[in-house]
Scaffold this active site. Structure first.
Site, PDB file in Angstrom:
ATOM      1  N   GLU A  96       1.011  -1.140  -0.199  1.00 32.00           N
ATOM      2  CA  GLU A  96      -0.227  -0.139   0.126  1.00 32.00           C
ATOM      3  C   GLU A  96       0.793   1.366   0.003  1.00 32.00           C
ATOM      4  O   GLU A  96       0.442   2.296  -0.608  1.00 32.00           O
ATOM      5  CB  GLU A  96      -1.034  -0.171   1.070  1.00 32.00           C
ATOM      6  CG  GLU A  96      -2.071  -0.984   1.044  1.00 32.00           C
ATOM      7  CD  GLU A  96      -2.478  -1.656   2.208  1.00 32.00           C
ATOM      8  OE1 GLU A  96      -2.636  -1.158   3.269  1.00 32.00           O
ATOM      9  OE2 GLU A  96      -3.375  -2.808   2.032  1.00 32.00           O
ATOM     10  N   GLU A 164       3.913 -10.816   0.702  1.00 32.13           N
ATOM     11  CA  GLU A 164       2.445 -10.496   0.661  1.00 32.13           C
ATOM     12  C   GLU A 164       1.932 -10.276  -0.919  1.00 32.13           C
ATOM     13  O   GLU A 164       2.267  -9.055  -1.311  1.00 32.13           O
ATOM     14  CB  GLU A 164       2.306  -9.281   1.459  1.00 32.13           C
ATOM     15  CG  GLU A 164       2.536  -9.159   2.901  1.00 32.13           C
ATOM     16  CD  GLU A 164       1.647  -8.394   3.665  1.00 32.13           C
ATOM     17  OE1 GLU A 164       1.039  -8.769   4.591  1.00 32.13           O
ATOM     18  OE2 GLU A 164       1.674  -6.986   3.502  1.00 32.13           O
TER      19      GLU A 164
HETATM   20  P1  PGA Z   1      -5.215  -8.528   5.015  1.00 33.95           P
HETATM   21  O1  PGA Z   1      -3.942  -7.407   5.009  1.00 33.95           O
HETATM   22  O2  PGA Z   1      -4.693  -9.654   6.176  1.00 33.95           O
HETATM   23  O3  PGA Z   1      -6.172  -7.584   5.504  1.00 33.95           O
HETATM   24  O4  PGA Z   1      -5.341  -9.118   3.712  1.00 33.95           O
HETATM   25  C1  PGA Z   1      -2.521  -7.905   4.897  1.00 33.95           C
HETATM   26  C2  PGA Z   1      -1.369  -7.002   4.918  1.00 33.95           C
HETATM   27  O5  PGA Z   1      -1.720  -6.006   4.112  1.00 33.95           O
HETATM   28  O6  PGA Z   1      -0.510  -6.708   5.738  1.00 33.95           O
END
Ligand code: PGA
Length: 243
Positions: A96, A164
């Site tokens: 993000e 991730e």
């Molecule tokens: P999520 O997010 O468990 O809500 O999918 C994981 C993260 O972005 O660290």
């Protein structure tokens, strides 16, 4: 030396002081966890959360820091500020941040150095987009992020890696076990220190945690949505303890 395990919660831009009750409940339910437990709340909650968790085994982390030690960077936060507020860790290079703030590997590496300079453990996030996976580029992307985001000097003591997949974050979708195993085996082989903890992140929840923790080279999880409720995150902590 055997690797340690870590259940890490990333609260993202969620959490007001009222949620400190969740944290107290988590600490009370897990007074002596056999795995590491880390919560990364918004920066505004670090100091009050540190107060609420005094005497507990739950540790705290930031969600980002600036690469500079201090100075004219309105709205940013330094590694020293995170440490001063009670953090021992900081998440860096989350997808993000990479997407919303255009952070590239070199900037992430500079932030990792800033975190280390303050004694913080960097939780460095890597992951492919769905398009990259579909194009068969997953390991190439992960390899480039790994090489570019970790400065020289990364060890199991100062760095944790979180794999991730971007398409699994907040979507309720997770890779299949073979896909996670493939990337974690790649990271185990290519990480600068083979003892480095490797977390999986992306839609981990109390229902799928045990299966994910059973996959080779998965040392824990970075959990977003399911870390906000003590009951859910507590189940994930327990699943990791039992893995
Ligand atoms: P999520 O997010 O468990 O809500 O999918 C994981 C993260 O972005 O660290």
């Amino acid at each position: 030396m055997s690797r340690r395990k870590l259940a890490a919660g990333n609260w993202k831009m969620n959490g007001l002081t009222a949620q400190l009750d969740e944290v107290r409940a988590l600490a009370a339910a897990h007074p002596a966890p056999s795995v590491g437990v880390l919560l990364c709340p918004p920066a505004t909650l670090l100091a009050p959360m540190a107060q609420a968790l005094r005497g507990s085994a739950v540790t705290l982390g930031g969600q980002d820091c600036h690469a500079a030690a201090k100075g004219a960077h309105t709205g940013d936060i330094s590694a020293a500020m995170l440490a001063d507020a009670g953090a021992t860790h900081v998440i860096l290079g989350h997808s993000e941040r990479r997407a919303d703030h255009g952070e590239g590997n070199a900037e992430v590496a500079a932030k990792v150095r800033a975190a280390w300079a303050q004694g913080l453990i960097a939780v460095v996030c890597l992951g492919e987009t769905e398009g990259q996976r579909d194009a068969g580029e997953t390991l190439a992307v992960i390899g480039a992020q790994l090489a570019g985001s970790l400065p020289d000097g990364a060890t199991a003591d100062n760095t944790v890696i979180a794999y991730e997949p971007v398409w699994a974050i907040g979507t309720g979708r997770t890779p299949d076990g073979g896909q996670i195993a493939e990337v974690h085996a790649f990271l185990r082989k290519n990480a600068p220190d083979p003892a480095m903890m490797l977390l999986y992140g992306g839609s981990v929840n109390p229902t799928n945690a045990s299966d994910i923790f059973a996959i080779a080279d998965v040392d824990g999880a970075l959990v977003g949505g399911a870390s906000l409720k003590a009951a859910d995150f507590g189940q994930i902590v327990t699943a990791l303890e039992q893995a």
